[in-house]
Design a protein around this motif. Structure first.
Motif, PDB file in Angstrom:
ATOM      1  N   ALA A 154       0.779  -1.233   0.000  1.00  0.00           N
ATOM      2  CA  ALA A 154       0.000   0.000   0.000  1.00  0.00           C
ATOM      3  C   ALA A 154       0.810   1.284   0.000  1.00  0.00           C
ATOM      4  O   ALA A 154       0.270   2.332  -0.346  1.00  0.00           O
ATOM      5  CB  ALA A 154      -0.930   0.009   1.222  1.00  0.00           C
ATOM      6  N   THR A 155       2.091   1.227   0.363  1.00  0.00           N
ATOM      7  CA  THR A 155       2.829   2.471   0.608  1.00  0.00           C
ATOM      8  C   THR A 155       4.083   2.546  -0.250  1.00  0.00           C
ATOM      9  O   THR A 155       4.863   1.585  -0.311  1.00  0.00           O
ATOM     10  CB  THR A 155       3.220   2.575   2.087  1.00  0.00           C
ATOM     11  N   ALA A 156       4.286   3.680  -0.886  1.00  0.00           N
ATOM     12  CA  ALA A 156       5.452   3.871  -1.745  1.00  0.00           C
ATOM     13  C   ALA A 156       6.725   3.990  -0.919  1.00  0.00           C
ATOM     14  O   ALA A 156       6.748   4.644   0.120  1.00  0.00           O
ATOM     15  CB  ALA A 156       5.271   5.119  -2.603  1.00  0.00           C
ATOM     16  N   GLY A 157       7.767   3.362  -1.415  1.00  0.00           N
ATOM     17  CA  GLY A 157       9.089   3.475  -0.817  1.00  0.00           C
ATOM     18  C   GLY A 157      10.097   3.800  -1.906  1.00  0.00           C
ATOM     19  O   GLY A 157       9.834   4.640  -2.763  1.00  0.00           O
ATOM     20  N   ALA A 158      11.240   3.116  -1.896  1.00  0.00           N
ATOM     21  CA  ALA A 158      12.269   3.417  -2.888  1.00  0.00           C
ATOM     22  C   ALA A 158      13.042   2.158  -3.256  1.00  0.00           C
ATOM     23  O   ALA A 158      13.148   1.221  -2.449  1.00  0.00           O
ATOM     24  CB  ALA A 158      13.228   4.484  -2.356  1.00  0.00           C
ATOM     25  N   VAL A 159      13.570   2.162  -4.465  1.00  0.00           N
ATOM     26  CA  VAL A 159      14.394   1.060  -4.966  1.00  0.00           C
ATOM     27  C   VAL A 159      15.687   1.641  -5.525  1.00  0.00           C
ATOM     28  O   VAL A 159      15.673   2.662  -6.226  1.00  0.00           O
ATOM     29  CB  VAL A 159      13.659   0.258  -6.060  1.00  0.00           C
ATOM     30  N   ASN A 160      16.779   0.983  -5.207  1.00  0.00           N
ATOM     31  CA  ASN A 160      18.113   1.370  -5.671  1.00  0.00           C
ATOM     32  C   ASN A 160      18.520   2.765  -5.205  1.00  0.00           C
ATOM     33  O   ASN A 160      19.017   3.594  -5.969  1.00  0.00           O
ATOM     34  CB  ASN A 160      18.219   1.240  -7.200  1.00  0.00           C
ATOM     35  N   VAL A 161      18.299   2.990  -3.909  1.00  0.00           N
ATOM     36  CA  VAL A 161      18.830   4.171  -3.232  1.00  0.00           C
ATOM     37  C   VAL A 161      19.733   3.674  -2.099  1.00  0.00           C
ATOM     38  O   VAL A 161      19.600   2.529  -1.654  1.00  0.00           O
ATOM     39  CB  VAL A 161      17.704   5.057  -2.666  1.00  0.00           C
ATOM     40  N   PRO A 162      20.661   4.501  -1.621  1.00  0.00           N
ATOM     41  CA  PRO A 162      21.484   4.077  -0.482  1.00  0.00           C
ATOM     42  C   PRO A 162      20.621   3.829   0.750  1.00  0.00           C
ATOM     43  O   PRO A 162      19.704   4.607   1.047  1.00  0.00           O
ATOM     44  CB  PRO A 162      22.422   5.277  -0.274  1.00  0.00           C
ATOM     45  N   VAL A 163      20.902   2.742   1.461  1.00  0.00           N
ATOM     46  CA  VAL A 163      20.165   2.394   2.670  1.00  0.00           C
ATOM     47  C   VAL A 163      21.162   1.981   3.752  1.00  0.00           C
ATOM     48  O   VAL A 163      22.284   1.569   3.455  1.00  0.00           O
ATOM     49  CB  VAL A 163      19.159   1.250   2.432  1.00  0.00           C
ATOM     50  N   VAL A 164      20.741   2.091   4.993  1.00  0.00           N
ATOM     51  CA  VAL A 164      21.552   1.607   6.113  1.00  0.00           C
ATOM     52  C   VAL A 164      20.995   0.265   6.548  1.00  0.00           C
ATOM     53  O   VAL A 164      19.817   0.155   6.903  1.00  0.00           O
ATOM     54  CB  VAL A 164      21.545   2.604   7.284  1.00  0.00           C
ATOM     55  N   VAL A 165      21.825  -0.739   6.497  1.00  0.00           N
ATOM     56  CA  VAL A 165      21.421  -2.103   6.830  1.00  0.00           C
ATOM     57  C   VAL A 165      22.415  -2.681   7.823  1.00  0.00           C
ATOM     58  O   VAL A 165      23.616  -2.723   7.540  1.00  0.00           O
ATOM     59  CB  VAL A 165      21.369  -2.997   5.569  1.00  0.00           C
ATOM     60  N   GLY A 166      21.927  -3.092   8.979  1.00  0.00           N
ATOM     61  CA  GLY A 166      22.822  -3.675   9.966  1.00  0.00           C
ATOM     62  C   GLY A 166      23.949  -2.750  10.356  1.00  0.00           C
ATOM     63  O   GLY A 166      25.071  -3.209  10.619  1.00  0.00           O
ATOM     64  N   GLY A 167      23.674  -1.442  10.388  1.00  0.00           N
ATOM     65  CA  GLY A 167      24.687  -0.480  10.797  1.00  0.00           C
ATOM     66  C   GLY A 167      25.656  -0.059   9.714  1.00  0.00           C
ATOM     67  O   GLY A 167      26.578   0.730   9.969  1.00  0.00           O
ATOM     68  N   GLN A 168      25.480  -0.552   8.489  1.00  0.00           N
ATOM     69  CA  GLN A 168      26.381  -0.211   7.392  1.00  0.00           C
ATOM     70  C   GLN A 168      25.613   0.437   6.241  1.00  0.00           C
ATOM     71  O   GLN A 168      24.484   0.055   5.950  1.00  0.00           O
ATOM     72  CB  GLN A 168      27.085  -1.477   6.857  1.00  0.00           C
ATOM     73  N   LEU A 169      26.237   1.396   5.591  1.00  0.00           N
ATOM     74  CA  LEU A 169      25.661   2.003   4.400  1.00  0.00           C
ATOM     75  C   LEU A 169      25.834   1.043   3.227  1.00  0.00           C
ATOM     76  O   LEU A 169      26.948   0.615   2.928  1.00  0.00           O
ATOM     77  CB  LEU A 169      26.340   3.332   4.086  1.00  0.00           C
ATOM     78  N   VAL A 170      24.724   0.716   2.582  1.00  0.00           N
ATOM     79  CA  VAL A 170      24.749  -0.148   1.398  1.00  0.00           C
ATOM     80  C   VAL A 170      24.202   0.655   0.231  1.00  0.00           C
ATOM     81  O   VAL A 170      23.070   1.140   0.275  1.00  0.00           O
ATOM     82  CB  VAL A 170      23.903  -1.413   1.603  1.00  0.00           C
ATOM     83  N   ARG A 171      25.010   0.805  -0.809  1.00  0.00           N
ATOM     84  CA  ARG A 171      24.574   1.519  -2.001  1.00  0.00           C
ATOM     85  C   ARG A 171      24.253   0.518  -3.100  1.00  0.00           C
ATOM     86  O   ARG A 171      24.860  -0.564  -3.167  1.00  0.00           O
ATOM     87  CB  ARG A 171      25.671   2.468  -2.485  1.00  0.00           C
ATOM     88  N   PRO A 172      23.306   0.843  -3.972  1.00  0.00           N
ATOM     89  CA  PRO A 172      23.054  -0.063  -5.093  1.00  0.00           C
ATOM     90  C   PRO A 172      24.330  -0.274  -5.897  1.00  0.00           C
ATOM     91  O   PRO A 172      25.073   0.678  -6.152  1.00  0.00           O
ATOM     92  CB  PRO A 172      21.985   0.670  -5.918  1.00  0.00           C
ATOM     93  N   GLY A 173      24.593  -1.523  -6.230  1.00  0.00           N
ATOM     94  CA  GLY A 173      25.791  -1.845  -6.999  1.00  0.00           C
ATOM     95  C   GLY A 173      27.003  -2.188  -6.171  1.00  0.00           C
ATOM     96  O   GLY A 173      28.015  -2.650  -6.717  1.00  0.00           O
ATOM     97  N   ASP A 174      26.949  -1.965  -4.851  1.00  0.00           N
ATOM     98  CA  ASP A 174      28.048  -2.400  -3.993  1.00  0.00           C
ATOM     99  C   ASP A 174      28.122  -3.925  -3.969  1.00  0.00           C
ATOM    100  O   ASP A 174      27.135  -4.620  -4.251  1.00  0.00           O
ATOM    101  CB  ASP A 174      27.867  -1.881  -2.568  1.00  0.00           C
TER     102      ASP A 174
END
Length: 234
Positions: free
Chosen positions: A142-162
């Motif tokens: 139901a709710t819009a979010g984002a795909v292939n943007v930088p996110v913080v996962v488990g305390g680390q910055l993850v960028r698309p393509g990393d």
């Protein structure tokens, strides 16, 4: 958060990331100065699986997997889907149907801070997953979010393509720019470990190989016989 789907993020060289994954999370983590390791709360639902691929990221709202559906379209051969939410959520956002769709596209696995369900089916399908929880709790779309943007996962910055490496020891993110040098450092680390393994197999002690006796002495650690120790405690 702006609702957006980025369709063409730069990716690390897939062959290099796969080779880096073969070294294993622990070895690469050490080789890169103990950087990039995601939270220990992200655990594999299977045993003995080792993957290396490029990140496609999905940022969802809690209890809502709409953006995972959007992310599937953006996945290609060799990717690893990385999912997180705008606030903590352990609902089962991902299950066997998603895995079936991702396998068709050549995706190598899922890393998610949320829960997953259909675990027996995922194992039978051979689709690797590292998640923060297992939960049968269903979700909405139901709710819009984002795909292939930088996110913080488990305390680390993850960028698309990393680069994303995952095995029984956990999950590691390697910046796409660092993958080539990471290969060289991981190879050197593996050679160092092989030499140490051979030495330990013939009886050498880590205390001597790593010069740790001097470290113990500098820290004031003394060797006492049992009798000497008992006298000091009296």
């Amino acid at each position: 958060m702006k609702p957006v789907i980025v369709t063409d993020p730069p990716r690390a060289d897939l062959d290099q990331v796969a080779r880096l994954g073969d070294y294993g999370v622990a070895t690469v983590h050490e080789a890169l100065g103990r950087s990039g390791l995601l939270s220990a709360g992200l655990r594999p639902i299977q045993d003995g699986v080792r993957v290396g691929g490029t990140a496609v990221t999905a940022l969802c709202w809690p209890g809502d997997n709409l953006m995972i559906h959007a992310a599937v379209e953006q996945c290609r051969e060799g990717d690893v889907l990385v999912v997180t939410t705008t606030s903590p959520c352990q609902d089962g956002l991902f299950g066997e149907l998603f895995a079936t769709a991702l396998r068709h596209r050549g995706v190598r696995g899922l890393v998610t801070t949320t829960g997953v369900r259909d675990v027996a089916d995922l194992r039978a399908l051979g689709f690797p997953v590292w998640s923060a929880a297992i939960s049968a709790q269903g979700t909405v779309k139901a709710t819009a979010g984002a795909v292939n943007v930088p996110v913080v996962v488990g305390g680390q910055l993850v960028r698309p393509g990393d680069g994303i490496l995952a095995d029984d020891d956990g999950v590691l993110c390697v910046r796409r720019e660092d993958v080539p040098s990471g290969l060289e450092k991981a190879r050197a680390r593996l050679e160092k470990e092989a030499a140490a393994r051979e030495a330990f197999a013939t009886g050498q002690l880590g205390l001597d190989r790593y010069g740790l006796r001097e470290k113990l002495e500098a820290l004031g650690v003394r060797y006492l016989t049992a009798e000497e120790y008992e006298k000091e405690q009296a």
